[in-house]
Design an enzyme around this catalytic site. Structure first.
Site, PDB file in Angstrom:
ATOM      1  N   ASP A  51       0.863  -1.177   0.000  1.00 12.73           N
ATOM      2  CA  ASP A  51       0.000   0.000   0.000  1.00 12.73           C
ATOM      3  C   ASP A  51       0.905   1.234   0.000  1.00 12.73           C
ATOM      4  O   ASP A  51       2.067   1.162   0.421  1.00 12.73           O
ATOM      5  CB  ASP A  51      -0.893  -0.031   1.242  1.00 12.73           C
ATOM      6  CG  ASP A  51      -1.677   1.246   1.429  1.00 12.73           C
ATOM      7  OD1 ASP A  51      -2.380   1.663   0.497  1.00 12.73           O
ATOM      8  OD2 ASP A  51      -1.562   1.854   2.521  1.00 12.73           O
ATOM      9  N   ASP A  53      -0.240   5.009   0.806  1.00 11.81           N
ATOM     10  CA  ASP A  53      -0.504   6.075   1.761  1.00 11.81           C
ATOM     11  C   ASP A  53      -0.371   5.605   3.208  1.00 11.81           C
ATOM     12  O   ASP A  53      -1.062   4.679   3.644  1.00 11.81           O
ATOM     13  CB  ASP A  53      -1.906   6.631   1.545  1.00 11.81           C
ATOM     14  CG  ASP A  53      -2.068   7.233   0.156  1.00 11.81           C
ATOM     15  OD1 ASP A  53      -1.049   7.456  -0.510  1.00 11.81           O
ATOM     16  OD2 ASP A  53      -3.221   7.459  -0.253  1.00 11.81           O
ATOM     17  N   ASP A  79     -11.667  24.274  -2.626  1.00 11.45           N
ATOM     18  CA  ASP A  79     -11.389  22.886  -2.982  1.00 11.45           C
ATOM     19  C   ASP A  79     -10.211  22.362  -2.170  1.00 11.45           C
ATOM     20  O   ASP A  79     -10.249  21.256  -1.630  1.00 11.45           O
ATOM     21  CB  ASP A  79     -11.047  22.762  -4.473  1.00 11.45           C
ATOM     22  CG  ASP A  79     -12.236  23.034  -5.375  1.00 11.45           C
ATOM     23  OD1 ASP A  79     -13.359  22.701  -4.969  1.00 11.45           O
ATOM     24  OD2 ASP A  79     -12.026  23.582  -6.465  1.00 11.45           O
ATOM     25  N   THR A 158      -2.533   0.899  -4.716  1.00 13.29           N
ATOM     26  CA  THR A 158      -3.021   2.128  -4.123  1.00 13.29           C
ATOM     27  C   THR A 158      -4.253   2.662  -4.835  1.00 13.29           C
ATOM     28  O   THR A 158      -4.451   2.418  -6.033  1.00 13.29           O
ATOM     29  CB  THR A 158      -1.911   3.200  -4.150  1.00 13.29           C
ATOM     30  OG1 THR A 158      -2.420   4.449  -3.702  1.00 13.29           O
ATOM     31  CG2 THR A 158      -1.328   3.376  -5.548  1.00 13.29           C
ATOM     32  N   ALA A 159      -5.069   3.405  -4.090  1.00 10.17           N
ATOM     33  CA  ALA A 159      -6.229   4.075  -4.679  1.00 10.17           C
ATOM     34  C   ALA A 159      -5.815   5.285  -5.509  1.00 10.17           C
ATOM     35  O   ALA A 159      -6.628   5.827  -6.263  1.00 10.17           O
ATOM     36  CB  ALA A 159      -7.187   4.513  -3.568  1.00 10.17           C
ATOM     37  N   ASP A 226      -1.259  -0.230   6.077  1.00  9.94           N
ATOM     38  CA  ASP A 226      -1.518   0.418   7.364  1.00  9.94           C
ATOM     39  C   ASP A 226      -2.989   0.377   7.738  1.00  9.94           C
ATOM     40  O   ASP A 226      -3.349   0.695   8.866  1.00  9.94           O
ATOM     41  CB  ASP A 226      -1.105   1.898   7.287  1.00  9.94           C
ATOM     42  CG  ASP A 226      -2.073   2.707   6.436  1.00  9.94           C
ATOM     43  OD1 ASP A 226      -2.816   3.546   6.973  1.00  9.94           O
ATOM     44  OD2 ASP A 226      -2.125   2.484   5.209  1.00  9.94           O
ATOM     45  N   ASN A 229      -8.919  -1.237   5.953  1.00 10.01           N
ATOM     46  CA  ASN A 229      -9.598  -1.348   4.670  1.00 10.01           C
ATOM     47  C   ASN A 229      -8.902  -2.324   3.733  1.00 10.01           C
ATOM     48  O   ASN A 229      -9.505  -2.819   2.781  1.00 10.01           O
ATOM     49  CB  ASN A 229      -9.669   0.028   3.986  1.00 10.01           C
ATOM     50  CG  ASN A 229     -10.511   1.012   4.760  1.00 10.01           C
ATOM     51  OD1 ASN A 229     -11.605   0.690   5.190  1.00 10.01           O
ATOM     52  ND2 ASN A 229      -9.995   2.212   4.956  1.00 10.01           N
TER      53      ASN A 229
END
Length: 296
Positions: A51, A53, A79, A158-159, A226, A229
């Site tokens: 992962d 982040d 934003d 990763t997303a 980490d 999810n």
């Protein structure tokens, strides 16, 4: 049931699209096939999945990217304030919020729609140098290097948009990346995703799809994250390691006897045993890389 099936199909599409993109990129980068680390023959059936982040990088890569885009007038002040608030929650709470990630995604997609893919990639290169290169966890990078030195391939999962994920992976000397795939037509982003964001179950689908394409034995593979999810991804491999875990993942790791590595404190971490960290069936006699941990 219909809603669950639809969601699963979307996650599967995201995983398959990400794996297909990763395989294509690896073929372009390594046309002669996988290469081993220095002095190590390629281990073709074992690999590691990291992962990004808060596992490989301090904070959220998409937030750092958004900061760079904001400096280039891609976003308004309001934003950016929304991005900043999600980053504060992430840093303090230590876990991702799917709603927040979806918000980042929708904002980012709306601003890149119609823009050339090459332009966004070029900006990603610049922003990595400006805002990300000094946020890599030295301990996690050493773990990745250990797998490379054992002849194994290493992917980020990763997303983050796959173009940015590839930049991070390449700068770290990794094999490649699995990330969220944004649709493009004739070199321009459409503002739509292929499937959904690569998050939760979608990551596990991507890892399985990549393993099938690359001939990997998932029982010999290792995954690092980490976040709770990512339990689906961590459960898909033979060896799972919780890195800088949120409280829920720490509980899961303890219950399942997964390894835990935490680089967030100033305490020196214990030395890592190569046979256990490299996963079940790892190459006998592989030598661990020296570990240098940055004090936080």
């Amino acid at each position: 049931m219909l809603e669950q099936a639809t969601a699963l199909d979307s996650a599967q599409r995201a995983g398959q699209a990400s794996a297909a993109a990763a395989v294509a990129a690896e073929a372009d980068d390594h046309p002669d096939g996988p290469e081993g680390g220095d002095g190590a023959p390629p281990d073709l059936t074992a690999a590691a999945f990291f992962d990004c982040d808060n596992t490989m990088m301090v904070g959220a890569s998409i937030f750092h990217f958004a900061r760079g885009l904001a400096a280039r007038k891609f976003f308004t002040t309001s934003d950016m304030a929304g991005f900043a608030w999600q980053q504060i929650k992430f840093r303090v709470g230590g876990r991702e919020d799917k709603g927040g990630i979806a918000g980042h995604r929708d904002t980012a997609l709306s601003f890149v729609a119609g823009r050339p893919v090459d332009e966004v990639v070029a900006l990603g290169e610049e922003i990595y140098d400006e805002l990300m290169s000094d946020r890599i966890w030295a301990g996690t990078r050493a773990l990745a290097q250990m797998h490379l030195d054992a002849g194994q391939r290493v992917w980020l999962v990763t997303a983050t948009p796959i173009e940015l994920a590839r930049i991070i992976a390449r700068r770290l000397g990794l094999t490649g990346a699995l990330g969220t795939v944004a649709e493009s037509v004739d070199g321009l982003y459409t503002g739509r995703l292929v499937g959904e964001i690569l998050h939760g179950p979608a990551k596990a689908h991507a890892v399985r799809a990549l393993a099938a394409a690359e001939g990997l034995d998932l029982r010999r593979c290792t995954a690092y994250s980490d976040s709770v999810n990512d339990v689906p991804m961590l459960s898909a491999v033979g060896t799972a390691v919780a890195v800088n875990p949120d409280s829920e993942l720490r509980d899961v790791a303890k219950a399942r006897n997964w390894q835990i590595r935490d680089f967030r404190t100033g305490r020196k971490a214990a030395r890592i045993g190569v046979p256990s960290v490299l996963g079940a069936g790892a190459v006998a006699g592989a030598v661990a890389a020296g570990m240098a941990y940055r004090k936080r």
